[in-house]
Design a protein around this motif. Structure first.
Motif, PDB file in Angstrom:
ATOM      1  N   ALA A 173       0.836  -1.206   0.000  1.00 28.37           N
ATOM      2  CA  ALA A 173       0.000   0.000   0.000  1.00 28.37           C
ATOM      3  C   ALA A 173       0.873   1.259   0.000  1.00 28.37           C
ATOM      4  O   ALA A 173       0.572   2.249  -0.679  1.00 28.37           O
ATOM      5  CB  ALA A 173      -0.928  -0.010   1.203  1.00 28.37           C
ATOM      6  N   GLU A 174       1.960   1.220   0.776  1.00 29.61           N
ATOM      7  CA  GLU A 174       2.880   2.367   0.808  1.00 29.61           C
ATOM      8  C   GLU A 174       3.553   2.564  -0.550  1.00 29.61           C
ATOM      9  O   GLU A 174       3.759   3.701  -1.000  1.00 29.61           O
ATOM     10  CB  GLU A 174       3.927   2.164   1.905  1.00 29.61           C
ATOM     11  CG  GLU A 174       3.346   2.271   3.309  1.00 29.61           C
ATOM     12  CD  GLU A 174       4.363   1.933   4.388  1.00 29.61           C
ATOM     13  OE1 GLU A 174       5.467   1.431   4.025  1.00 29.61           O
ATOM     14  OE2 GLU A 174       4.065   2.146   5.571  1.00 29.61           O
ATOM     15  N   ASN A 175       3.879   1.460  -1.206  1.00 28.84           N
ATOM     16  CA  ASN A 175       4.460   1.551  -2.552  1.00 28.84           C
ATOM     17  C   ASN A 175       3.460   2.142  -3.548  1.00 28.84           C
ATOM     18  O   ASN A 175       3.828   2.934  -4.428  1.00 28.84           O
ATOM     19  CB  ASN A 175       4.903   0.158  -3.011  1.00 28.84           C
ATOM     20  CG  ASN A 175       5.551   0.190  -4.380  1.00 28.84           C
ATOM     21  OD1 ASN A 175       6.525   0.904  -4.610  1.00 28.84           O
ATOM     22  ND2 ASN A 175       4.997  -0.591  -5.307  1.00 28.84           N
ATOM     23  N   ALA A 176       2.191   1.756  -3.389  1.00 34.68           N
ATOM     24  CA  ALA A 176       1.150   2.310  -4.257  1.00 34.68           C
ATOM     25  C   ALA A 176       1.013   3.817  -4.045  1.00 34.68           C
ATOM     26  O   ALA A 176       0.803   4.573  -5.006  1.00 34.68           O
ATOM     27  CB  ALA A 176      -0.173   1.607  -3.982  1.00 34.68           C
ATOM     28  N   LEU A 177       1.170   4.251  -2.795  1.00 30.35           N
ATOM     29  CA  LEU A 177       1.080   5.682  -2.492  1.00 30.35           C
ATOM     30  C   LEU A 177       2.221   6.477  -3.143  1.00 30.35           C
ATOM     31  O   LEU A 177       2.088   7.681  -3.385  1.00 30.35           O
ATOM     32  CB  LEU A 177       1.089   5.911  -0.986  1.00 30.35           C
ATOM     33  CG  LEU A 177      -0.243   5.709  -0.255  1.00 30.35           C
ATOM     34  CD1 LEU A 177      -0.059   5.908   1.248  1.00 30.35           C
ATOM     35  CD2 LEU A 177      -1.291   6.689  -0.786  1.00 30.35           C
ATOM     36  N   ILE A 178       3.327   5.810  -3.411  1.00 35.23           N
ATOM     37  CA  ILE A 178       4.458   6.484  -4.064  1.00 35.23           C
ATOM     38  C   ILE A 178       4.211   6.619  -5.569  1.00 35.23           C
ATOM     39  O   ILE A 178       4.530   7.650  -6.174  1.00 35.23           O
ATOM     40  CB  ILE A 178       5.767   5.697  -3.803  1.00 35.23           C
ATOM     41  CG1 ILE A 178       6.124   5.754  -2.317  1.00 35.23           C
ATOM     42  CG2 ILE A 178       6.899   6.257  -4.654  1.00 35.23           C
ATOM     43  CD1 ILE A 178       7.303   4.865  -1.946  1.00 35.23           C
TER      44      ILE A 178
END
Length: 265
Positions: free
Chosen positions: A179-184
């Motif tokens: 999810a954090e990678n998607a936010l990037i």
């Protein structure tokens, strides 16, 4: 004596002129209404022909181009909303307060929205031209000539989810790290779509200006046609009266000439 004769001659000629006017067929002197109607019909036809031959084609091309960029804008706005919603899902999944089951549910929604982005990008067409899954361009003939300045070039876009487009196909929110990678990565895709919206909006403004300029040209042509019709109307109305007056003057000159010759010298 001569003054009296001239007076009699004038009365005689006036009588002849009145009788000629009374016995002249009504078709000889066209009524004002019939002349105006005829002129307006001819004027409208002239304006229509000139508009079709000089202005319509490139104006129609501009209208088609306008419809094309507006279709692209509408679908890009739809994709923008989908991406915004996926950013919200990624933010929730990265918060660390959701269970694995809940993250799985968020990811199902996330993937469905990603699939919808891809579907919209592949389905957006105009007259068979794919607008949002291509890297080509189209040249719209919006001018009256055939130079490079008479064409408006519009670049097409690729906003599919693959690596050639938004590059978000592999993203998920199955766990917090993903999810954090998607936010990037999602904001980059969002920025790309926003820039494309600005690009198509700029072309929409250009095409509207081209269409409005064509309308002004048509208005100028119409005003010229109206001016010509007014001149023609005045000429048509004056012609019969000028002819009668000329004939009367000729008769007057003839009678006066005969009278002078008959007087004792």
């Amino acid at each position: 004596m001569i003054n009296e004769i001239n007076s009699e001659v004038n009365l005689y000629l006036q009588k002849q002129l009145d009788e000629k006017s009374a016995t002249t067929p009504t078709t000889y002197f066209p009524t004002l209404d019939s002349v105006i109607k005829s002129i307006q019909t001819r004027s409208n036809e002239m304006v229509r022909v000139r508009s079709v031959s000089k202005f319509s084609q490139h104006k129609l091309n501009a209208y088609a181009g306008l419809a094309l960029v507006q279709d692209a804008e509408n679908e890009l706005n739809h994709i923008l909303n989908l991406l915004t919603h996926n950013i919200d899902l990624a933010a929730k999944a990265s918060s660390g307060v959701y269970s694995s089951t809940q993250l799985g549910q968020l990811d199902i929604e996330f993937q469905q929205l990603n699939n919808e982005v891809n579907r919209v990008a592949n389905a957006t067409t105009f007259n068979g031209i794919h607008l949002l899954n291509s890297t080509g361009s189209i040249n719209i003939h919006v001018g009256k000539g055939n130079t490079s300045f008479d064409f408006l070039t519009i670049s097409l876009a690729n906003v599919t989810t693959g690596s050639m487009g938004l590059n978000i196909e592999s993203l998920d929110v199955w766990n917090q790290n993903d999810a954090e990678n998607a936010l990037i990565n999602l904001p980059n895709a969002l920025l790309m779509v926003t820039n494309l919206l600005s690009y198509f909006k700029a072309n929409e403004i250009k095409l509207n200006e081209i269409i409005n300029h064509s309308a002004e040209d048509s208005a100028i042509t119409a005003s010229h046609a109206l001016l010509n019709s007014e001149n023609a109307k005045a000429s048509m109305l004056n012609q019969p009266y000028v002819a009668v007056l000329g004939q009367a003057n000729a008769e007057l000159n003839l009678v006066q000439h005969l009278l002078r010759d008959s007087l004792p010298k």
